[in-house]
Design a protein around this motif. Structure first.
Motif, mmCIF file in Angstrom:
data_model
loop_
_atom_site.group_PDB
_atom_site.id
_atom_site.type_symbol
_atom_site.label_atom_id
_atom_site.label_comp_id
_atom_site.label_asym_id
_atom_site.label_seq_id
_atom_site.Cartn_x
_atom_site.Cartn_y
_atom_site.Cartn_z
ATOM 1 N N ARG A 1 -45.513 22.010 -51.484
ATOM 2 C CA ARG A 1 -46.666 21.382 -52.118
ATOM 3 C C ARG A 1 -46.394 21.041 -53.580
ATOM 4 O O ARG A 1 -46.811 20.002 -54.074
ATOM 5 C CB ARG A 1 -47.880 22.310 -51.996
ATOM 6 C CG ARG A 1 -49.125 21.786 -52.640
ATOM 7 C CD ARG A 1 -50.271 22.766 -52.542
ATOM 8 N NE ARG A 1 -49.857 24.101 -52.946
ATOM 9 C CZ ARG A 1 -50.121 25.214 -52.282
ATOM 10 N NH1 ARG A 1 -50.812 25.163 -51.184
ATOM 11 N NH2 ARG A 1 -49.701 26.375 -52.712
ATOM 12 N N ASN A 2 -45.664 21.889 -54.303
ATOM 13 C CA ASN A 2 -45.440 21.689 -55.731
ATOM 14 C C ASN A 2 -44.001 21.334 -56.068
ATOM 15 O O ASN A 2 -43.629 21.358 -57.231
ATOM 16 C CB ASN A 2 -45.816 22.962 -56.496
ATOM 17 C CG ASN A 2 -47.270 23.319 -56.309
ATOM 18 O OD1 ASN A 2 -48.110 22.440 -56.178
ATOM 19 N ND2 ASN A 2 -47.569 24.603 -56.269
ATOM 20 N N SER A 3 -43.185 21.019 -55.084
ATOM 21 C CA SER A 3 -41.769 20.814 -55.350
ATOM 22 C C SER A 3 -41.408 19.346 -55.479
ATOM 23 O O SER A 3 -42.182 18.464 -55.130
ATOM 24 C CB SER A 3 -40.942 21.441 -54.229
ATOM 25 O OG SER A 3 -41.206 20.759 -53.020
ATOM 26 N N LYS A 4 -40.222 19.108 -56.005
ATOM 27 C CA LYS A 4 -39.652 17.766 -56.072
ATOM 28 C C LYS A 4 -39.082 17.455 -54.698
ATOM 29 O O LYS A 4 -38.662 18.347 -53.978
ATOM 30 C CB LYS A 4 -38.530 17.698 -57.112
ATOM 31 C CG LYS A 4 -38.889 18.252 -58.465
ATOM 32 C CD LYS A 4 -39.918 17.398 -59.132
ATOM 33 C CE LYS A 4 -40.191 17.934 -60.535
ATOM 34 N NZ LYS A 4 -41.517 17.666 -60.970
ATOM 35 N N SER A 5 -39.055 16.182 -54.311
ATOM 36 C CA SER A 5 -38.526 15.842 -52.994
ATOM 37 C C SER A 5 -37.662 14.597 -53.073
ATOM 38 O O SER A 5 -37.763 13.810 -54.011
ATOM 39 C CB SER A 5 -39.662 15.626 -52.004
ATOM 40 O OG SER A 5 -40.446 14.519 -52.395
ATOM 41 N N ALA A 6 -36.803 14.440 -52.072
ATOM 42 C CA ALA A 6 -35.972 13.251 -51.925
ATOM 43 C C ALA A 6 -35.754 13.026 -50.433
ATOM 44 O O ALA A 6 -35.742 13.968 -49.648
ATOM 45 C CB ALA A 6 -34.631 13.442 -52.628
ATOM 46 N N VAL A 7 -35.576 11.770 -50.059
ATOM 47 C CA VAL A 7 -35.346 11.421 -48.662
ATOM 48 C C VAL A 7 -33.900 10.977 -48.518
ATOM 49 O O VAL A 7 -33.396 10.158 -49.292
ATOM 50 C CB VAL A 7 -36.298 10.290 -48.212
ATOM 51 C CG1 VAL A 7 -36.018 9.889 -46.781
ATOM 52 C CG2 VAL A 7 -37.737 10.705 -48.377
ATOM 53 N N HIS A 8 -33.218 11.547 -47.520
ATOM 54 C CA HIS A 8 -31.833 11.167 -47.225
ATOM 55 C C HIS A 8 -31.667 11.097 -45.717
ATOM 56 O O HIS A 8 -31.989 12.054 -45.010
ATOM 57 C CB HIS A 8 -30.861 12.193 -47.827
ATOM 58 C CG HIS A 8 -29.422 11.896 -47.514
ATOM 59 N ND1 HIS A 8 -28.772 10.834 -48.065
ATOM 60 C CD2 HIS A 8 -28.545 12.508 -46.697
ATOM 61 C CE1 HIS A 8 -27.524 10.812 -47.611
ATOM 62 N NE2 HIS A 8 -27.377 11.822 -46.764
ATOM 63 N N ASP A 9 -31.191 9.952 -45.220
ATOM 64 C CA ASP A 9 -30.995 9.717 -43.781
ATOM 65 C C ASP A 9 -32.256 10.009 -42.975
ATOM 66 O O ASP A 9 -32.197 10.584 -41.882
ATOM 67 C CB ASP A 9 -29.836 10.557 -43.243
ATOM 68 C CG ASP A 9 -28.486 9.998 -43.644
ATOM 69 O OD1 ASP A 9 -28.423 8.800 -43.972
ATOM 70 O OD2 ASP A 9 -27.511 10.757 -43.618
ATOM 71 N N GLY A 10 -33.425 9.663 -43.515
ATOM 72 C CA GLY A 10 -34.674 9.840 -42.796
ATOM 73 C C GLY A 10 -35.243 11.243 -42.821
ATOM 74 O O GLY A 10 -36.241 11.515 -42.179
ATOM 75 N N HIS A 11 -34.616 12.153 -43.556
ATOM 76 C CA HIS A 11 -35.100 13.525 -43.658
ATOM 77 C C HIS A 11 -35.563 13.791 -45.092
ATOM 78 O O HIS A 11 -34.906 13.383 -46.039
ATOM 79 C CB HIS A 11 -34.001 14.525 -43.295
ATOM 80 C CG HIS A 11 -33.540 14.395 -41.880
ATOM 81 N ND1 HIS A 11 -34.276 14.863 -40.816
ATOM 82 C CD2 HIS A 11 -32.440 13.822 -41.355
ATOM 83 C CE1 HIS A 11 -33.640 14.594 -39.696
ATOM 84 N NE2 HIS A 11 -32.518 13.952 -39.998
ATOM 85 N N VAL A 12 -36.678 14.489 -45.219
ATOM 86 C CA VAL A 12 -37.199 14.846 -46.538
ATOM 87 C C VAL A 12 -36.626 16.201 -46.927
ATOM 88 O O VAL A 12 -36.688 17.153 -46.150
ATOM 89 C CB VAL A 12 -38.742 14.912 -46.530
ATOM 90 C CG1 VAL A 12 -39.276 15.285 -47.899
ATOM 91 C CG2 VAL A 12 -39.326 13.590 -46.072
ATOM 92 N N HIS A 13 -36.066 16.278 -48.122
ATOM 93 C CA HIS A 13 -35.518 17.525 -48.653
ATOM 94 C C HIS A 13 -36.320 17.892 -49.898
ATOM 95 O O HIS A 13 -36.673 17.027 -50.697
ATOM 96 C CB HIS A 13 -34.037 17.355 -49.011
ATOM 97 C CG HIS A 13 -33.199 16.941 -47.844
ATOM 98 N ND1 HIS A 13 -32.766 17.826 -46.899
ATOM 99 C CD2 HIS A 13 -32.755 15.721 -47.451
ATOM 100 C CE1 HIS A 13 -32.061 17.189 -45.987
ATOM 101 N NE2 HIS A 13 -32.046 15.899 -46.293
ATOM 102 N N TYR A 14 -36.594 19.185 -50.068
ATOM 103 C CA TYR A 14 -37.403 19.670 -51.180
ATOM 104 C C TYR A 14 -36.535 20.486 -52.117
ATOM 105 O O TYR A 14 -35.625 21.196 -51.680
ATOM 106 C CB TYR A 14 -38.572 20.508 -50.654
ATOM 107 C CG TYR A 14 -39.499 19.697 -49.794
ATOM 108 C CD1 TYR A 14 -40.502 18.935 -50.368
ATOM 109 C CD2 TYR A 14 -39.351 19.663 -48.412
ATOM 110 C CE1 TYR A 14 -41.344 18.170 -49.589
ATOM 111 C CE2 TYR A 14 -40.184 18.893 -47.621
ATOM 112 C CZ TYR A 14 -41.182 18.152 -48.221
ATOM 113 O OH TYR A 14 -42.009 17.386 -47.449
#
Length: 113
Positions: free
Chosen positions: A66-79
């Motif tokens: 909920r409070n983290s930074k995120s990025a999307v790589h190869d269709g997967h969300v990483h926090y």
């Protein structure tokens, strides 16, 4: 009298469009509660929700999504626990995703939280 009929015509047309056409989802006439397993559900009806916690692929910490930074790589969300971890991941995502499960890559003496 003509202006009242003109207004009623357009009001009726807009009502019909909002009820049955392109605006039906705005008025709540879509398919509420559609799930991925519902054979009648379309791709627009399915909603994705993030897990409550996830593992930061860079430093291995457990983070609240909920409070983290995120990025999307190869269709997967990483926090990520911090902006620095996200930037390191975005610079070389395959080096962090290729790490075996259960091992944590070494960080260069950087402490963050």
């Amino acid at each position: 009298m003509d202006s009242i009929l003109y207004f009623l015509f357009w009001a009726g047309l807009i009502f019909i469009m909002m009820r049955f056409g392109c605006g039906a989802h705005i008025m709540g006439h879509g398919k509420p509660g559609a799930t991925r397993d519902d054979p009648g559900a379309s791709a627009a009806d399915v909603r994705w929700s993030a897990p409550e916690t996830d593992i930061d692929p860079v430093c291995g910490k457990t983070v609240q999504t909920r409070n983290s930074k995120s990025a999307v790589h190869d269709g997967h969300v990483h926090y990520f626990c911090s902006r620095e971890c996200r930037e390191r991941f975005e610079a070389a995502p395959d080096s962090y995703l290729g790490v075996a499960v259960g091992t944590i890559p070494k960080m260069s003496g950087q402490a963050h939280g």
